[in-house]
Design a protein around this motif. Structure first.
Motif, PDB file in Angstrom:
ATOM      1  N   UNK A 125       0.770  -1.288  -0.004  1.00 42.20           N
ATOM      2  CA  UNK A 125       0.053   0.005  -0.032  1.00 42.20           C
ATOM      3  C   UNK A 125       0.786   1.221   0.183  1.00 42.20           C
ATOM      4  N   UNK A 126       0.449   2.181  -0.840  1.00 44.76           N
ATOM      5  CA  UNK A 126       1.215   3.586  -0.888  1.00 44.76           C
ATOM      6  C   UNK A 126       0.661   4.432   0.546  1.00 44.76           C
ATOM      7  N   UNK A 127       1.532   4.189   1.487  1.00 39.80           N
ATOM      8  CA  UNK A 127       1.136   4.774   2.775  1.00 39.80           C
ATOM      9  C   UNK A 127       1.775   6.249   2.602  1.00 39.80           C
ATOM     10  N   UNK A 128       1.378   6.830   3.772  1.00 41.22           N
ATOM     11  CA  UNK A 128       1.772   8.334   4.013  1.00 41.22           C
ATOM     12  C   UNK A 128       3.260   8.434   4.301  1.00 41.22           C
ATOM     13  N   UNK A 129       3.963   9.233   3.657  1.00 42.25           N
ATOM     14  CA  UNK A 129       5.407   9.374   3.882  1.00 42.25           C
ATOM     15  C   UNK A 129       5.706  10.288   5.011  1.00 42.25           C
ATOM     16  N   UNK A 131       7.363  13.051   4.731  1.00 42.59           N
ATOM     17  CA  UNK A 131       7.053  14.503   4.116  1.00 42.59           C
ATOM     18  C   UNK A 131       5.568  14.762   4.248  1.00 42.59           C
ATOM     19  N   UNK A 132       4.561  13.823   3.813  1.00 43.03           N
ATOM     20  CA  UNK A 132       3.317  14.115   3.838  1.00 43.03           C
ATOM     21  C   UNK A 132       2.865  14.400   5.302  1.00 43.03           C
ATOM     22  N   UNK A 133       3.514  13.906   6.344  1.00 41.51           N
ATOM     23  CA  UNK A 133       2.940  14.017   7.687  1.00 41.51           C
ATOM     24  C   UNK A 133       3.381  15.717   8.041  1.00 41.51           C
ATOM     25  N   UNK A 134       4.783  15.813   7.816  1.00 44.74           N
ATOM     26  CA  UNK A 134       5.360  17.256   8.212  1.00 44.74           C
ATOM     27  C   UNK A 134       4.491  18.333   7.489  1.00 44.74           C
ATOM     28  N   UNK A 135       4.119  18.296   6.288  1.00 43.66           N
ATOM     29  CA  UNK A 135       3.121  19.069   5.493  1.00 43.66           C
ATOM     30  C   UNK A 135       1.788  19.099   6.220  1.00 43.66           C
ATOM     31  N   UNK A 136       1.330  18.027   6.405  1.00 47.09           N
ATOM     32  CA  UNK A 136      -0.116  18.033   7.090  1.00 47.09           C
ATOM     33  C   UNK A 136       0.012  18.710   8.621  1.00 47.09           C
ATOM     34  N   UNK A 137       1.098  18.346   9.323  1.00 49.04           N
ATOM     35  CA  UNK A 137       1.229  19.220  10.590  1.00 49.04           C
ATOM     36  C   UNK A 137       1.379  20.461  10.426  1.00 49.04           C
ATOM     37  N   UNK A 138       2.020  21.039   9.548  1.00 47.37           N
ATOM     38  CA  UNK A 138       2.398  22.586   9.059  1.00 47.37           C
ATOM     39  C   UNK A 138       1.104  22.934   8.933  1.00 47.37           C
ATOM     40  N   UNK A 139       0.152  22.577   8.027  1.00 48.01           N
ATOM     41  CA  UNK A 139      -1.016  23.217   7.738  1.00 48.01           C
ATOM     42  C   UNK A 139      -1.842  23.195   8.833  1.00 48.01           C
ATOM     43  N   UNK A 140      -1.830  22.159   9.707  1.00 45.61           N
ATOM     44  CA  UNK A 140      -2.662  22.349  10.752  1.00 45.61           C
ATOM     45  C   UNK A 140      -2.411  23.296  11.695  1.00 45.61           C
ATOM     46  N   UNK A 141      -1.176  23.504  11.853  1.00 48.22           N
ATOM     47  CA  UNK A 141      -0.339  24.524  12.887  1.00 48.22           C
ATOM     48  C   UNK A 141      -0.915  25.852  12.226  1.00 48.22           C
ATOM     49  N   UNK A 142      -0.587  25.987  10.975  1.00 47.14           N
ATOM     50  CA  UNK A 142      -0.918  27.319  10.179  1.00 47.14           C
ATOM     51  C   UNK A 142      -2.498  27.419  10.561  1.00 47.14           C
ATOM     52  N   UNK A 143      -3.421  26.729  10.278  1.00 45.65           N
ATOM     53  CA  UNK A 143      -4.833  26.712  10.398  1.00 45.65           C
ATOM     54  C   UNK A 143      -5.092  27.113  12.001  1.00 45.65           C
ATOM     55  N   UNK A 144      -4.385  26.355  13.005  1.00 45.36           N
ATOM     56  CA  UNK A 144      -4.686  26.716  14.299  1.00 45.36           C
ATOM     57  C   UNK A 144      -4.261  28.017  14.581  1.00 45.36           C
TER      58      UNK A 144
END
Length: 150
Positions: A125-129, A131-144
């Motif tokens: 399965x193509x899992x989340x790498x 880099x994807x987790x870091x980008x997701x956390x950065x977006x979540x932090x920016x939204x917060x």
């Protein structure tokens, strides 16, 4: 003894084949040979086993035994490759060179033996790498941060 000649047992090699034709499947009984001795019939039986290895060809080595009480012959199967239906002598034809060629052409090559392969592992399965987790956390932090600064 009544003076009538004794009729000996004969040994026959019979073939039953399910052959594909233009019109569908044709089931045929063929007589390959009749022998005075079992040794000659066995040699022909083994030869035909090598010549027609296809599973749709059933080979039988049969002893045609004379029944003195009825005056008829009775078939006794001595060896068989595959299960065949009841022997039908009325429709039986001789296995000559022409019939051999037709049979070989109708059957085609025998199916290849199945190779046993180990089961293939399931696709990865193509899992989340990372880099994807870091980008997701950065977006979540920016939204917060945007919601809190409002």
């Amino acid at each position: 003894m009544d003076g009538s000649p004794r009729i000996a047992t004969t040994y026959e090699v019979l073939l039953f084949a399910d052959m594909g034709t233009r019109l569908g499947i044709e089931r045929r009984w063929l007589i390959a040979g009749s022998h005075a001795s079992r040794r000659g019939a066995t040699a022909q039986y083994e030869e035909l086993n090598r010549e027609f290895p296809h599973p749709r060809v059933k080979l039988l080595l049969v002893a045609a035994v004379h029944d003195a009480a009825t005056g008829l012959f009775r078939d006794r199967v001595l060896e068989s490759r595959g299960a065949a239906p009841l022997i039908q002598r009325k429709q039986m034809q001789r296995l000559g060179a022409g019939e051999r060629a037709k049979l070989a052409a109708a059957l085609g090559p025998p199916p290849a033996a199945r190779s046993i392969r180990p089961p293939t592992p399931p696709p990865r399965r193509a899992g989340l790498g990372v880099g994807t987790w870091v980008l997701g956390l950065a977006l979540l932090a920016g939204f917060g941060a945007a919601v809190l600064l409002r």
